[in-house]
Design an enzyme around this catalytic site. Structure first.
Site, short mmCIF file in Angstrom:
data_model
loop_
_atom_site.label_atom_id
_atom_site.label_comp_id
_atom_site.label_asym_id
_atom_site.label_seq_id
_atom_site.Cartn_x
_atom_site.Cartn_y
_atom_site.Cartn_z
CG ASP A 1 -2.02 1.05 1.14
OD1 ASP A 1 -2.43 1.37 0.03
OD2 ASP A 1 -2.45 1.54 2.20
CG LEU B 1 -10.82 -7.88 -1.57
CD1 LEU B 1 -10.83 -7.86 -3.09
CD2 LEU B 1 -9.60 -8.63 -1.05
CG LEU C 1 -5.74 -6.62 0.26
CD1 LEU C 1 -6.37 -6.00 -0.98
CD2 LEU C 1 -5.91 -8.13 0.24
CB CYS D 1 -22.41 -6.65 -3.68
SG CYS D 1 -20.77 -6.19 -3.07
CB CYS E 1 -21.80 6.83 2.90
SG CYS E 1 -20.53 8.11 2.71
CE LYS F 1 -0.04 16.77 2.82
NZ LYS F 1 -0.72 15.66 2.13
CB CYS G 1 -15.11 6.98 8.13
SG CYS G 1 -16.90 6.72 8.13
CG ASP G 2 -13.61 1.55 10.82
OD1 ASP G 2 -12.86 1.47 9.85
OD2 ASP G 2 -13.21 1.59 12.00
#
Length: 374
Positions: free
Chosen positions: A135, A159, A170, A189, A199, A224, A242-243
């Site tokens: 990443d 993913l 990953l 899905c 969201c 920023k 944010c999860d």
């Protein structure tokens, strides 16, 4: 010469021993559609101020552009499933919600060493060249992981795995060896739109598309500047990442808690009190977040996020904790402090504006005293 199938079998065994829970291989040219998809997102401006995405677009679009000798890409995943529902913290406005992935050691450090060991084994057995990525390079791991059969990119663009839901870190190994590939994973899905519906900022223009400029994970970590006004109230107490779209995925019901202790939440980072966080100086910030990804955004951006959280807390008892930050040398901190003060104590803010507004030399910060925040 060792046969490719035998090498792959040995790699899988070693990967499991190293703690990887998903393993798959794809040809390096398995996703010829990626350059066009990436350019569409860049043209729409969805990358926000992450200019490095545009600057590396050619290499990012294809592993063979990144490294022409690449023939195969090995994708590996480590489950970081949380011990509890991260969305529960959103109902506790006095505590800061830190994204699950950042509540302990930086996963880059954990995974990279394991990848290097596995890549070294591949190099010794095959004589091929190898390169390791976690990443931090222009490599699109998620669609490649889909091509390698680890899972599929969900409508939230993350993913999704049948075994681990949306909770997979990953890593990738590019190699000049031609290795037998795995079957790509079908998109699974169905008609579910939970990740899109939850969201708080409507960051998904359409299923499988993410506009980072509206994403709280991007705004609280990568951005920023000041948090745009329209996203501050929806940000709630999310002070890093944010999860929501990950945590609501129904495939998570099959996920287990991470076996890797270093990926589990440290107690002090599992919903810390905003009243404590807003008092951190640079030294205390570095100590608290030592080894955590949070440390990378620095104290000022972190305090910006914490002050937004306090402004959303509805707790007027925290007003005395806000006021010292009106004197901050940093414009992000001053601006967020003004907004938080005006949210919690508008009359007090009107009084203090008489002293602070005339001597404010930053027009963006000065605007925070007068802009409509209703």
């Amino acid at each position: 010469m060792i046969q490719p199938d035998a090498i792959v079998a040995e790699l899988k065994t070693r990967a499991t021993a190293l703690g990887f829970e998903s393993f798959g291989i794809a040809p390096a040219d398995a996703r010829p559609d990626l350059p066009e998809k990436l350019q569409t997102a860049l043209d729409a401006g969805w990358h926000g101020d992450m200019e490095w995405m545009a600057e590396t677009a050619t290499r990012r679009g294809s592993p063979t552009q990144l490294w022409p000798e690449a023939k195969s890409v090995i994708l590996l995943g480590i489950n970081y499933g949380p011990q509890s529902d991260p969305l529960a913290l959103l109902g506790q406005p006095g505590r800061g919600a830190i994204s699950v992935y950042a509540r302990n050691r930086d996963y880059h450090e954990i995974i990279k060493g394991k990848l290097k060991e596995l890549a070294g084994l591949l190099a010794r057995r095959s004589g091929a060249e190898v390169k390791v990525f976690v990443d931090t390079a222009p490599l699109m791991e998620k669609p490649l992981a889909e091509a390698a059969g680890l899972g599929w990119q969900g409508k939230h663009t993350v993913l999704v795995s049948r075994e681990f839901g949306s909770w997979l870190f990953l890593g990738a190994i590019l190699t000049s060896a031609e290795l037998p590939g795995d079957k790509p994973h079908a998109q699974s899905c169905g008609s579910c739109t939970r990740c899109l519906d939850i969201c708080p900022t409507n960051a998904f223009p359409a299923p499988f598309q993410l506009d980072s400029r509206r994403c709280l994970a991007y705004l609280s970590v990568e951005h920023k500047g000041q948090i745009p006004l329209e996203f501050r109230a929806p940000m709630g107490n999310r002070i890093y990442g944010c999860d929501d779209c990950l945590a609501v995925c129904p495939w998570n019901k099959f996920a287990s808690i991470s076996r890797e202790a270093r990926l589990r939440a440290r107690d002090e980072l599992d919903g810390p009190a905003l009243a404590d966080l807003v008092m951190l100086d640079d030294s205390a910030f570095r100590t608290l977040f030592a080894g955590s990804p949070v440390k990378r955004i620095g104290l000022h951006r972190f305090l910006r996020n914490v002050l937004i959280g306090i402004g959303n807390s509805a707790d007027s008892a925290m007003v005395p904790l806000i006021e010292p930050h009106l004197e901050s040398d940093n414009e992000l901190v001053r601006g967020a402090a003004i907004w938080a003060l005006r949210r919690l104590a508008p009359e007090r803010a009107n009084t203090l504006s008489q002293a602070y507004l005339p001597r404010e030399n930053n027009p963006d910060v000065a605007r925070e005293w007068t802009v409509d925040i209703a």
